[in-house]
Design a protein around this motif. Structure first.
Motif, PDB file in Angstrom:
ATOM      1  N   ALA B  24       0.836  -1.215   0.000  1.00 51.58           N
ATOM      2  CA  ALA B  24       0.000   0.000   0.000  1.00 51.58           C
ATOM      3  C   ALA B  24       0.864   1.257   0.000  1.00 51.58           C
ATOM      4  O   ALA B  24       0.594   2.202  -0.740  1.00 51.58           O
ATOM      5  CB  ALA B  24      -0.928  -0.011   1.211  1.00 51.58           C
ATOM      6  N   VAL B  25       1.918   1.250   0.811  1.00 49.09           N
ATOM      7  CA  VAL B  25       2.786   2.437   0.886  1.00 49.09           C
ATOM      8  C   VAL B  25       3.475   2.669  -0.465  1.00 49.09           C
ATOM      9  O   VAL B  25       3.556   3.800  -0.947  1.00 49.09           O
ATOM     10  CB  VAL B  25       3.815   2.279   2.030  1.00 49.09           C
ATOM     11  CG1 VAL B  25       4.898   3.347   1.956  1.00 49.09           C
ATOM     12  CG2 VAL B  25       3.104   2.343   3.382  1.00 49.09           C
ATOM     13  N   SER B  26       3.947   1.580  -1.072  1.00 45.62           N
ATOM     14  CA  SER B  26       4.610   1.709  -2.379  1.00 45.62           C
ATOM     15  C   SER B  26       3.651   2.299  -3.410  1.00 45.62           C
ATOM     16  O   SER B  26       3.996   3.222  -4.137  1.00 45.62           O
ATOM     17  CB  SER B  26       5.079   0.338  -2.877  1.00 45.62           C
ATOM     18  OG  SER B  26       6.035  -0.190  -2.006  1.00 45.62           O
ATOM     19  N   VAL B  27       2.445   1.750  -3.453  1.00 43.50           N
ATOM     20  CA  VAL B  27       1.460   2.216  -4.444  1.00 43.50           C
ATOM     21  C   VAL B  27       1.035   3.654  -4.127  1.00 43.50           C
ATOM     22  O   VAL B  27       0.903   4.484  -5.028  1.00 43.50           O
ATOM     23  CB  VAL B  27       0.241   1.261  -4.485  1.00 43.50           C
ATOM     24  CG1 VAL B  27      -0.893   1.856  -5.305  1.00 43.50           C
ATOM     25  CG2 VAL B  27       0.657  -0.083  -5.073  1.00 43.50           C
ATOM     26  N   ALA B  28       0.878   3.954  -2.830  1.00 41.28           N
ATOM     27  CA  ALA B  28       0.457   5.307  -2.433  1.00 41.28           C
ATOM     28  C   ALA B  28       1.478   6.337  -2.905  1.00 41.28           C
ATOM     29  O   ALA B  28       1.111   7.405  -3.408  1.00 41.28           O
ATOM     30  CB  ALA B  28       0.297   5.372  -0.918  1.00 41.28           C
ATOM     31  N   MET B  29       2.752   5.996  -2.750  1.00 40.91           N
ATOM     32  CA  MET B  29       3.815   6.916  -3.150  1.00 40.91           C
ATOM     33  C   MET B  29       3.738   7.205  -4.653  1.00 40.91           C
ATOM     34  O   MET B  29       3.795   8.359  -5.078  1.00 40.91           O
ATOM     35  CB  MET B  29       5.158   6.274  -2.804  1.00 40.91           C
ATOM     36  CG  MET B  29       6.338   7.179  -2.987  1.00 40.91           C
ATOM     37  SD  MET B  29       7.833   6.364  -2.435  1.00 40.91           S
ATOM     38  CE  MET B  29       8.109   5.226  -3.767  1.00 40.91           C
ATOM     39  N   LEU B  34       2.545  10.667  -9.143  1.00 40.76           N
ATOM     40  CA  LEU B  34       1.949  10.761 -10.482  1.00 40.76           C
ATOM     41  C   LEU B  34       0.841  11.816 -10.515  1.00 40.76           C
ATOM     42  O   LEU B  34       0.740  12.591 -11.474  1.00 40.76           O
ATOM     43  CB  LEU B  34       1.359   9.413 -10.887  1.00 40.76           C
ATOM     44  CG  LEU B  34       2.251   8.484 -11.715  1.00 40.76           C
ATOM     45  CD1 LEU B  34       1.544   7.162 -11.937  1.00 40.76           C
ATOM     46  CD2 LEU B  34       2.588   9.107 -13.061  1.00 40.76           C
ATOM     47  N   SER B  35       0.013  11.841  -9.465  1.00 47.33           N
ATOM     48  CA  SER B  35      -1.102  12.801  -9.428  1.00 47.33           C
ATOM     49  C   SER B  35      -0.589  14.229  -9.418  1.00 47.33           C
ATOM     50  O   SER B  35      -1.131  15.101 -10.106  1.00 47.33           O
ATOM     51  CB  SER B  35      -1.981  12.560  -8.191  1.00 47.33           C
ATOM     52  OG  SER B  35      -2.516  11.273  -8.241  1.00 47.33           O
ATOM     53  N   ILE B  36       0.463  14.459  -8.648  1.00 47.62           N
ATOM     54  CA  ILE B  36       1.010  15.819  -8.581  1.00 47.62           C
ATOM     55  C   ILE B  36       1.681  16.186  -9.903  1.00 47.62           C
ATOM     56  O   ILE B  36       1.491  17.292 -10.427  1.00 47.62           O
ATOM     57  CB  ILE B  36       1.978  15.951  -7.382  1.00 47.62           C
ATOM     58  CG1 ILE B  36       1.173  15.897  -6.086  1.00 47.62           C
ATOM     59  CG2 ILE B  36       2.771  17.244  -7.460  1.00 47.62           C
ATOM     60  CD1 ILE B  36       1.996  15.840  -4.833  1.00 47.62           C
ATOM     61  N   SER B  37       2.437  15.226 -10.454  1.00 52.69           N
ATOM     62  CA  SER B  37       3.109  15.494 -11.729  1.00 52.69           C
ATOM     63  C   SER B  37       2.094  15.817 -12.824  1.00 52.69           C
ATOM     64  O   SER B  37       2.224  16.786 -13.566  1.00 52.69           O
ATOM     65  CB  SER B  37       3.955  14.275 -12.100  1.00 52.69           C
ATOM     66  OG  SER B  37       4.089  14.168 -13.484  1.00 52.69           O
ATOM     67  N   ILE B 262      11.689   0.976  -7.847  1.00 49.73           N
ATOM     68  CA  ILE B 262      12.140   0.816  -6.451  1.00 49.73           C
ATOM     69  C   ILE B 262      10.966   0.376  -5.575  1.00 49.73           C
ATOM     70  O   ILE B 262      11.071  -0.569  -4.792  1.00 49.73           O
ATOM     71  CB  ILE B 262      12.750   2.140  -5.928  1.00 49.73           C
ATOM     72  CG1 ILE B 262      14.031   2.444  -6.714  1.00 49.73           C
ATOM     73  CG2 ILE B 262      13.056   2.044  -4.433  1.00 49.73           C
ATOM     74  CD1 ILE B 262      14.584   3.828  -6.485  1.00 49.73           C
ATOM     75  N   ALA B 263       9.827   1.058  -5.756  1.00 49.01           N
ATOM     76  CA  ALA B 263       8.639   0.695  -4.970  1.00 49.01           C
ATOM     77  C   ALA B 263       8.234  -0.739  -5.277  1.00 49.01           C
ATOM     78  O   ALA B 263       7.849  -1.504  -4.376  1.00 49.01           O
ATOM     79  CB  ALA B 263       7.491   1.649  -5.302  1.00 49.01           C
TER      80      ALA B 263
END
Lengths: 221, 381
Positions: B24-29, B34-37, B262-263
């Motif tokens: 979950a943490v990997s996907v959240a990151m 991506l959303s911000i970019s 990495i994630a």
């Protein structure tokens, strides 16, 4: 003359690079519908013989036929086990996270049955072993005798012609053990299956059509 | 089989949860970055599109608009091209700690304020007409138009007067707030529109970019003519503005790709560890299943499904975390400079990452499990 259900021809099996001889030129024939007891001291090769007859292992040399099919290797073994053999283990080996009914359904999963058909069959088998009322109970909540009854129902799930029982009463008190053996014989007779029983307990061998005594990897009598 | 797979999670709740949280943490990151970019890219495009201009013209060699220079002569050359109806010039600067005189809130650190330079007589300023929430458009060089967020930050209202710049520019001692606007872009709302001549005092005589207005049928031709007449400049349709920066944006995409790897590796290791332990603990159980006629392939399938199930559940949780985390970041830490766009492809990216993590992480344990010989597995203590 009818083809024997199980035919073992000069089977050899060693472990630890040949250091331990488990089976030494073992040959035997078992008739369909019979009750066969295999006894012998620990390390005599009983379980290895049962594994080979149960298509869980293959001999290093020699041949094994079950219901006319050569037990060779690979997927055929899985298929033979699924269609022809039902196991009852000493420790029952039920899946602890499942209910009694779900455990009985496990061997039926590879078959082309609907979930409804599997469920109905499992409930019918649990009824046969007088455990229908506990069908939805976790097996962790069942007594030792009840668990072994579930294991018998599971062994019968695919109506196999061959039932293999490895010390099925080894972990039960004598009264429960007698009940379980009685049930095993009752079910065997009902479906007309062959029962091969591996045991240390000579008492359980009474009434056997064939009594195989193992010693040092050989059949002694 | 589903009951069997699901029940495994209940037996090993703690371990399943830890593995799930790792994914979950990997996907959240990834979802958050991506959303911000995408948000920043979209907001820039949206900003240019809202100008209503047909073309945006700027320095071809500038790696960033901050370094773009368009001279007054070049503006005149563009104006002279047939079909060009109007040209609006724009410059840009950022100032630190604007001076508010006696309007300054006590002890306030007013931070960075973007200043957009516009000529109040040119068409570009009119885009703010529909965005005004108070006051009017500015008409004099001593007037400012302030974004809603900036107005709130600086605690100023329409009609307020203050020095704003640290030095006196064009002899203007104080600026008056003519109006307050609100757009969909938070970084624009954080800014101030000042007269371009005032901003020129800070940036020099050149402009960062010009907005060119043409009839729709003339746009393509004007674009070609601008680029052939003044090869130093580049002309882009406003809606395609960020395409020019594909190279720079590609770096961001590569960075996100690297982060995804990495994630993904972290996730794969988590699933791998969990499933290896699970297979090891269940050796006898798996041996029993084989003894009951399950094929190695079926056992492999069960383990892969289990690993993938945990991973996908982690991925779904991660998408939620990613959304919430991004919103928290925007609300409390970005000071309005960041924008997020939650696009379906971003969540698909997160989902595919989780799926891949589940498949890769569970494959090796599943192969180990499927290779178990029933007789050996049943002997396992």
């Amino acid at each position: 003359m009818n083809e024997p259900l199980v035919r073992v021809k000069k089977a050899n099996k060693t472990f630890e690079e040949g250091q331990v001889v488990a089976l030494d030129e073992v040959s035997l024939e078992i008739e369909a519908g019979s009750f066969v007891a295999i006894t012998g001291p620990s390390g005599s090769g009983k379980t290895t013989l049962l594994n080979i007859v149960g298509a869980m292992d293959v001999p290093d040399s020699g041949e094994v036929f079950i219901d006319g099919e050569l037990v060779a290797s690979g997927r055929e073994l899985d298929s033979i086990r699924a269609r022809k053999i039902g196991f009852v283990f000493q420790m029952h080996n039920l899946i602890p996270v499942l209910t009694a009914r779900q455990n009985v359904e496990i061997p039926m999963l590879p078959r082309p049955l609907t979930s409804k058909e599997r469920r109905a069959r499992a409930l019918q088998l649990l009824d046969e072993v007088k455990l229908k009322r506990r069908a939805e109970s976790s097996v962790l909540g069942l007594s030792g005798g009840e668990r072994q009854r579930v294991a018998i129902a599971r062994a019968l799930a695919n109506s196999p012609p061959l039932l293999l029982a490895d010390e099925p009463t080894g972990n039960l008190d004598s009264r429960t053990g007698d009940e379980v053996m009685g049930l095993l014989h009752e079910q065997r007779e009902r479906v007309g299956a062959t029962l091969i029983l591996v045991t240390h307990n000579e008492e359980l061998c009474r009434g056997a059509d064939q009594h195989i005594r193992m010693q040092d990897g050989k059949i002694s009598s | 089989m589903l009951a069997y797979v699901l029940s495994q999670f209940m037996v090993r709740k703690g371990r399943t949860l830890m593995c799930l949280l790792g994914v979950a943490v990997s996907v959240a990151m990834i979802v958050s970055i991506l959303s911000i970019s995408r948000g920043m890219r979209n907001s820039l495009n949206s900003y240019m599109k809202e100008s209503g201009a047909s073309l945006v013209v700027f320095d071809r060699s500038a790696a960033d608009l901050a370094f773009s220079k368009v001279t007054a002569e070049e503006v005149d050359q563009v104006r002279s091209i047939a079909g060009v109806e109007e040209v609006s010039r724009a410059n840009f600067t950022m100032i630190m700690g604007p001076r508010l005189g006696d309007k300054a809130p006590a002890g306030a650190g007013l931070g960075i304020i973007p200043v957009f330079g516009r000529f109040y007589s040119e068409r570009m300023i009119r885009k703010y007409e529909s965005k005004l929430i108070a006051g009017r458009l500015p008409s004099k060089r001593s007037e400012l138009l302030i974004g809603d967020l900036a107005a709130r930050k600086l605690k100023v209202e329409v009609g307020d007067r203050f020095p704003f710049f640290r030095e006196e520019l064009l002899g203007i001692p104080q600026y008056e707030v003519a109006g307050i606007f609100e757009t969909d872009l938070s970084w624009e709302n954080l800014g101030v529109v000042a007269h371009a001549e005032v901003v020129q005092q800070k940036t020099g005589p050149d402009f960062a970019l010009i907005f060119v207005y043409t009839a729709p049928e003339d746009t393509a031709r004007v674009r070609e003519e601008v680029e052939s007449k003044i090869p130093r400049l580049i002309a882009r349709r406003a809606s395609e503005f960020t395409d020019r920066f594909n190279e720079q944006l590609a770096y961001i995409d590569e960075f996100i790709f690297l982060l995804s790897i990495i994630a993904g590796i972290v996730g794969v290791l988590g699933v791998l560890n969990t499933m290896m332990m699970s297979v090891s603990e269940r050796t006898r159980e798996l041996g029993t299943l084989r003894a009951l006629g399950w094929t190695g392939r079926r056992v492999l399938g069960v383990i892969v499904i289990e690993g993938t199930f945990i991973s996908i559940a982690g991925g779904l949780l991660g998408m939620g975390f990613g959304y919430l985390g991004t919103e928290l970041l925007l609300a409390f830490f970005s000071r309005g400079y960041l924008v997020a766009s939650y696009l379906p492809e971003t969540f698909l990216h997160g989902f595919l990452l989780a799926l891949l993590v589940g498949l890769l992480g569970s494959l090796y344990p599943a192969m180990r499990a499927s290779a178990l010989q029933p007789a050996e597995a049943l002997r396992y203590e």
